[in-house]
Design a protein around this motif. Structure first.
Motif, PDB file in Angstrom:
ATOM      1  N   PRO A 140      -6.450  -9.958  -3.096  1.00 44.02           N
ATOM      2  CA  PRO A 140      -5.102  -9.816  -2.670  1.00 44.02           C
ATOM      3  C   PRO A 140      -4.328  -8.779  -3.605  1.00 44.02           C
ATOM      4  CG  PRO A 140      -5.743 -12.225  -3.118  1.00 44.02           C
ATOM      5  CD  PRO A 140      -6.717 -11.554  -3.394  1.00 44.02           C
ATOM      6  N   GLU A 141      -4.765  -8.686  -4.785  1.00 44.01           N
ATOM      7  CA  GLU A 141      -3.857  -7.549  -5.876  1.00 44.01           C
ATOM      8  C   GLU A 141      -4.153  -6.325  -5.295  1.00 44.01           C
ATOM      9  OE1 GLU A 141      -4.814 -11.312  -8.065  1.00 44.01           O
ATOM     10  OE2 GLU A 141      -6.035 -10.041  -6.804  1.00 44.01           O
ATOM     11  N   GLU A 142      -5.010  -6.061  -4.611  1.00 38.87           N
ATOM     12  CA  GLU A 142      -5.282  -4.826  -4.150  1.00 38.87           C
ATOM     13  C   GLU A 142      -4.219  -4.411  -2.948  1.00 38.87           C
ATOM     14  OE1 GLU A 142      -9.156  -3.465  -3.247  1.00 38.87           O
ATOM     15  OE2 GLU A 142      -9.800  -5.248  -4.112  1.00 38.87           O
ATOM     16  N   ARG A 386       4.285  -3.270   5.098  1.00 37.23           N
ATOM     17  CA  ARG A 386       3.935  -4.218   6.200  1.00 37.23           C
ATOM     18  C   ARG A 386       4.527  -5.595   5.729  1.00 37.23           C
ATOM     19  NH1 ARG A 386       0.540  -1.607   9.875  1.00 37.23           N
ATOM     20  NH2 ARG A 386       0.466   0.686   9.246  1.00 37.23           N
ATOM     21  N   ALA A 387       5.089  -6.262   6.932  1.00 37.67           N
ATOM     22  CA  ALA A 387       5.426  -7.702   6.666  1.00 37.67           C
ATOM     23  C   ALA A 387       4.417  -8.657   6.791  1.00 37.67           C
ATOM     24  CB  ALA A 387       6.550  -8.134   7.636  1.00 37.67           C
ATOM     25  N   ILE A 388       3.179  -8.556   6.141  1.00 41.81           N
ATOM     26  CA  ILE A 388       1.979  -9.271   5.990  1.00 41.81           C
ATOM     27  C   ILE A 388       2.196 -10.224   4.810  1.00 41.81           C
ATOM     28  CG2 ILE A 388      -0.337  -9.344   6.176  1.00 41.81           C
ATOM     29  CD1 ILE A 388      -0.320  -6.642   7.569  1.00 41.81           C
ATOM     30  N   ALA A 389       2.109 -11.683   4.938  1.00 42.18           N
ATOM     31  CA  ALA A 389       2.250 -12.531   3.908  1.00 42.18           C
ATOM     32  C   ALA A 389       1.085 -12.289   3.066  1.00 42.18           C
ATOM     33  CB  ALA A 389       2.434 -13.969   4.406  1.00 42.18           C
ATOM     34  N   GLY A 390       1.441 -11.927   1.707  1.00 43.96           N
ATOM     35  CA  GLY A 390       0.336 -11.830   0.584  1.00 43.96           C
ATOM     36  C   GLY A 390      -0.472 -10.428   0.817  1.00 43.96           C
ATOM     37  N   TYR A 391       0.057  -9.608   1.580  1.00 44.70           N
ATOM     38  CA  TYR A 391      -0.599  -8.259   1.753  1.00 44.70           C
ATOM     39  C   TYR A 391       0.411  -7.092   2.013  1.00 44.70           C
ATOM     40  CZ  TYR A 391      -4.574 -11.355   1.984  1.00 44.70           C
ATOM     41  OH  TYR A 391      -5.571 -12.128   1.597  1.00 44.70           O
ATOM     42  N   PRO A 392       1.744  -7.093   1.515  1.00 39.32           N
ATOM     43  CA  PRO A 392       2.685  -6.157   1.701  1.00 39.32           C
ATOM     44  C   PRO A 392       2.167  -4.452   1.839  1.00 39.32           C
ATOM     45  CG  PRO A 392       3.068  -6.902  -0.373  1.00 39.32           C
ATOM     46  CD  PRO A 392       1.965  -7.812   0.177  1.00 39.32           C
ATOM     47  N   ARG A 393       1.076  -4.234   0.953  1.00 38.23           N
ATOM     48  CA  ARG A 393       0.628  -2.884   0.756  1.00 38.23           C
ATOM     49  C   ARG A 393      -0.511  -2.473   1.735  1.00 38.23           C
ATOM     50  NH1 ARG A 393       3.237  -0.190  -2.785  1.00 38.23           N
ATOM     51  NH2 ARG A 393       1.420   1.521  -3.085  1.00 38.23           N
ATOM     52  N   MET A 394      -0.562  -3.273   2.759  1.00 39.13           N
ATOM     53  CA  MET A 394      -1.671  -2.936   3.898  1.00 39.13           C
ATOM     54  C   MET A 394      -0.942  -1.745   4.677  1.00 39.13           C
ATOM     55  SD  MET A 394      -3.710  -5.308   6.597  1.00 39.13           S
ATOM     56  CE  MET A 394      -4.369  -6.403   5.328  1.00 39.13           C
ATOM     57  N   VAL A 395      -1.326  -0.670   4.445  1.00 36.50           N
ATOM     58  CA  VAL A 395      -0.834   0.305   5.384  1.00 36.50           C
ATOM     59  C   VAL A 395      -1.613   0.782   6.585  1.00 36.50           C
ATOM     60  CG1 VAL A 395       0.598   0.987   3.559  1.00 36.50           C
ATOM     61  CG2 VAL A 395      -1.586   2.533   3.892  1.00 36.50           C
ATOM     62  N   ASN A 396      -2.786   0.203   6.541  1.00 34.02           N
ATOM     63  CA  ASN A 396      -3.936   0.707   7.460  1.00 34.02           C
ATOM     64  C   ASN A 396      -4.753  -0.681   8.142  1.00 34.02           C
ATOM     65  OD1 ASN A 396      -6.032   1.666   9.374  1.00 34.02           O
ATOM     66  ND2 ASN A 396      -7.401   2.532   7.578  1.00 34.02           N
ATOM     67  N   GLY A 397      -4.311  -1.164   9.259  1.00 29.30           N
ATOM     68  CA  GLY A 397      -4.788  -2.333   9.718  1.00 29.30           C
ATOM     69  C   GLY A 397      -5.766  -2.152  10.649  1.00 29.30           C
ATOM     70  N   MET A 420      -4.747  -4.754  13.694  1.00 27.11           N
ATOM     71  CA  MET A 420      -4.662  -5.873  13.490  1.00 27.11           C
ATOM     72  C   MET A 420      -3.283  -6.171  12.779  1.00 27.11           C
ATOM     73  SD  MET A 420      -7.063  -7.080  15.556  1.00 27.11           S
ATOM     74  CE  MET A 420      -6.899  -8.833  15.279  1.00 27.11           C
ATOM     75  N   THR A 421      -2.401  -5.427  12.481  1.00 25.88           N
ATOM     76  CA  THR A 421      -1.444  -5.873  11.656  1.00 25.88           C
ATOM     77  C   THR A 421      -0.394  -6.825  12.358  1.00 25.88           C
ATOM     78  OG1 THR A 421      -1.293  -3.330  10.818  1.00 25.88           O
ATOM     79  CG2 THR A 421       0.629  -4.624  10.661  1.00 25.88           C
ATOM     80  N   ALA A 422      -0.304  -6.660  13.567  1.00 24.77           N
ATOM     81  CA  ALA A 422       0.693  -7.691  14.345  1.00 24.77           C
ATOM     82  C   ALA A 422       0.047  -9.006  14.084  1.00 24.77           C
ATOM     83  CB  ALA A 422       0.897  -7.255  15.840  1.00 24.77           C
ATOM     84  N   ALA A 423      -1.177  -9.100  14.280  1.00 21.16           N
ATOM     85  CA  ALA A 423      -1.799 -10.487  14.260  1.00 21.16           C
ATOM     86  C   ALA A 423      -1.714 -11.200  12.748  1.00 21.16           C
ATOM     87  CB  ALA A 423      -3.411 -10.450  14.588  1.00 21.16           C
ATOM     88  N   LEU A 424      -1.927 -10.495  11.889  1.00 24.13           N
ATOM     89  CA  LEU A 424      -1.734 -10.869  10.477  1.00 24.13           C
ATOM     90  C   LEU A 424      -0.396 -11.206  10.052  1.00 24.13           C
ATOM     91  CD1 LEU A 424      -4.333  -8.157   8.822  1.00 24.13           C
ATOM     92  CD2 LEU A 424      -4.566 -10.813   9.058  1.00 24.13           C
ATOM     93  N   GLU A 425       0.530 -10.392  10.616  1.00 22.53           N
ATOM     94  CA  GLU A 425       2.189 -10.520  10.458  1.00 22.53           C
ATOM     95  C   GLU A 425       2.468 -11.978  10.927  1.00 22.53           C
ATOM     96  OE1 GLU A 425       4.166  -6.213  10.308  1.00 22.53           O
ATOM     97  OE2 GLU A 425       4.024  -7.466  12.332  1.00 22.53           O
ATOM     98  N   ARG A 426       1.970 -12.450  11.972  1.00 19.44           N
ATOM     99  CA  ARG A 426       1.989 -13.682  12.483  1.00 19.44           C
ATOM    100  C   ARG A 426       1.399 -14.939  11.812  1.00 19.44           C
ATOM    101  NH1 ARG A 426       1.744 -10.880  17.398  1.00 19.44           N
ATOM    102  NH2 ARG A 426      -0.552 -11.419  17.751  1.00 19.44           N
ATOM    103  N   ALA A 427       0.393 -14.426  11.007  1.00 18.02           N
ATOM    104  CA  ALA A 427      -0.353 -15.432  10.220  1.00 18.02           C
ATOM    105  C   ALA A 427       0.165 -16.279   9.166  1.00 18.02           C
ATOM    106  CB  ALA A 427      -1.798 -14.774   9.851  1.00 18.02           C
ATOM    107  N   PRO A 428      -0.207 -17.307   8.814  1.00 19.53           N
ATOM    108  CA  PRO A 428       0.396 -17.905   7.387  1.00 19.53           C
ATOM    109  C   PRO A 428      -0.245 -17.239   6.456  1.00 19.53           C
ATOM    110  CG  PRO A 428      -1.287 -19.573   8.647  1.00 19.53           C
ATOM    111  CD  PRO A 428      -1.009 -18.320   9.458  1.00 19.53           C
ATOM    112  N   SER A 429       0.662 -17.339   5.086  1.00 21.18           N
ATOM    113  CA  SER A 429      -0.075 -16.941   4.097  1.00 21.18           C
ATOM    114  C   SER A 429      -1.222 -17.582   3.606  1.00 21.18           C
ATOM    115  CB  SER A 429       0.930 -16.969   2.812  1.00 21.18           C
ATOM    116  OG  SER A 429       0.357 -16.635   1.665  1.00 21.18           O
TER     117      SER A 429
END
Length: 431
Positions: A140-142, A386-397, A420-429
């Motif tokens: 996750p730190e990445e 991105r608005a992905i719980a736990g992975y905000p710096r994911m710029v390439n989904g 897959m960004t949209a799917a991950l944005e809907r996923a719980p942390s």
């Protein structure tokens, strides 16, 4: 008092003359390139090698090949590239030691590296402002550290992509994964992909844990086989088993094959990094037990012409290093990470001193970086987060879908690359 005041200008004159002579002779130049006087840019690549778990020697090998290739072409903006390497050993202490070595060597970046121990290596790098460019994406730190600049979506998008890939064909999915902190997030991410497609058949995946260093996967194989069969009494919907175990994926599927019922054939699957072309070749090619397996990856298939520049560099500058396999996802990730580094450094003024903080600032402010079509253009500005719980710096989904046909990993027919960004944005942390 008078004598001391008179002596000071004389000593300064002598010192200045000696320094000028030394500089004219070429001595005293900083090897790290961390200041304006340096003519060398030092970076580090670390990865585990010769361990009992996952090993990534291709990342280190590709880094050294890139160093030789770059310097043969005159360096970057006239500066020589110096790549130092480190065996991360798959341990927190090993990861921390590598990070501290990067600090001690005045590295301006850590590039194209692999570690499961993000907390151990990121803290020393952050304390010195050293950017982490293009890690493998297993922690996750990445995707959280402001000094991390990922080039792919790491394990999160692979797992979500695998869920999308399997959801279309599976009545039930069993996931076999390592019983580690990094492995604990895998079921949540796979489920995010399973739920992304409205037409998907599968519910949540069965979570099957295995000790990371185990050599006995018989219990997990029997559990996975039973799960695939129990949800499929009519035979109309196929059960699926996916394993994400790094280099031990082969060991698991060997146990799975021996534990299976020859009258049944659950669909098997994995992700690149756990299954590779080298593994398929080693286990029989066309007769490999992975024939027909579904595989999710980050990049175009290895036979795509977009990889030709990397293949040329590996052939000409790897000097027989068999770890540098152009089909390997670690090798590919290192190539892309060094491409990013080179492109960003070229945007600095030729006479400007190169420091870690300047490299990090350039990455945060730069216009999108092109990677030759191997990824979408990459940018890490605030607007790109991105608005992905736990992975905000994911710029390439983005993920690609592959299948093993006649012993080769090829693009899965009918499946295009998918974000897959949209799917991950809907996923719980997953934390």
């Amino acid at each position: 008092m008078t004598d001391r005041r008179r002596a000071t200008p004389f000593h300064r004159t002598v010192l200045a003359s000696a320094l000028a002579a030394c500089l004219a002779a070429g001595c005293g130049v900083l090897p790290s390139g961390s200041g304006p006087a340096g003519d060398t840019i030092t970076v580090m690549t670390f990865a585990p090698q010769d361990t009992a778990a996952t090993n990534m020697p291709g990342m280190v090998g590709m880094a050294k090949a890139y160093e030789r290739w770059t310097n043969a072409r005159g360096g970057i903006n006239g500066r020589r590239l110096r790549v130092i390497t480190c065996n991360e050993k798959n341990t927190p202490s090993g990861a921390a030691d590598c990070a501290r070595k990067a600090v001690a060597e005045n590295a301006v970046a850590v590039v194209g590296s692999y570690s499961q121990h993000g907390r151990a290596f990121m803290a020393p790098l952050e304390s010195e402002g050293i950017p982490f460019i293009g890690g493998y994406g297993v922690t996750p730190e990445e995707f959280q550290s402001p000094l991390s600049f990922p080039v792919n979506g790491g394990q999160p998008v692979l797992l979500a992509g695998a869920g999308h890939q399997l959801g279309r064909v599976c009545g039930q999915v069993s996931l076999v994964r390592p019983d580690t902190l990094a492995g604990d997030s895998m079921p949540v991410l796979l489920d995010a992909g399973l739920k992304a497609d409205p037409g998907g058949k599968a519910g949540g995946a069965e979570d099957i844990r295995a000790a990371e260093d185990t050599a006995d996967f018989v219990p997990q194989a029997r559990q996975a086989m039973a799960g695939a069969a129990a949800k499929d009494p009519s035979g109309k919907e196929r059960g699926c088993v996916t394993a994400v175990l790094g280099q031990r994926t082969e060991t698991f599927f060997d146990a799975f094959r021996r534990a299976g019922d020859p009258r049944r054939s659950p669909q098997i699957a994995s992700v690149l990094g756990s299954v590779s072309q080298a593994l398929i070749d080693r286990t029989g090619g066309r007769d490999s037990p992975f024939e027909g397996a579904l595989v999710t990856g980050w990049y175009p298939v290895s036979t795509d012409p977009l990889w030709e520049p990397m293949r040329r560099v590996a052939a000409e500058h790897a000097f027989g290093d068999h770890a540098v396999d152009p089909d390997d996802s670690g090798t590919q990730t290192a190539w892309i990470a060094y491409t990013v580094l080179s492109e960003v450094l070229k945007r600095l003024a030729p006479g400007e001193g190169v420091t870690a903080r300047k490299v990090a600032r350039a990455l945060k402010q730069a216009e999108p970086v092109h990677t030759g079509g191997l990824t979408p253009d990459l940018s890490w500005r605030l607007d790109d987060m991105r608005a992905i719980a736990g992975y905000p710096r994911m710029v390439n989904g983005q993920v690609t879908f592959q299948v093993v046909r006649s012993g080769r990993l090829v693009a899965q027919p009918g499946e295009q690359a998918r974000d897959m960004t949209a799917a991950l944005e809907r996923a719980p942390s997953p934390a």
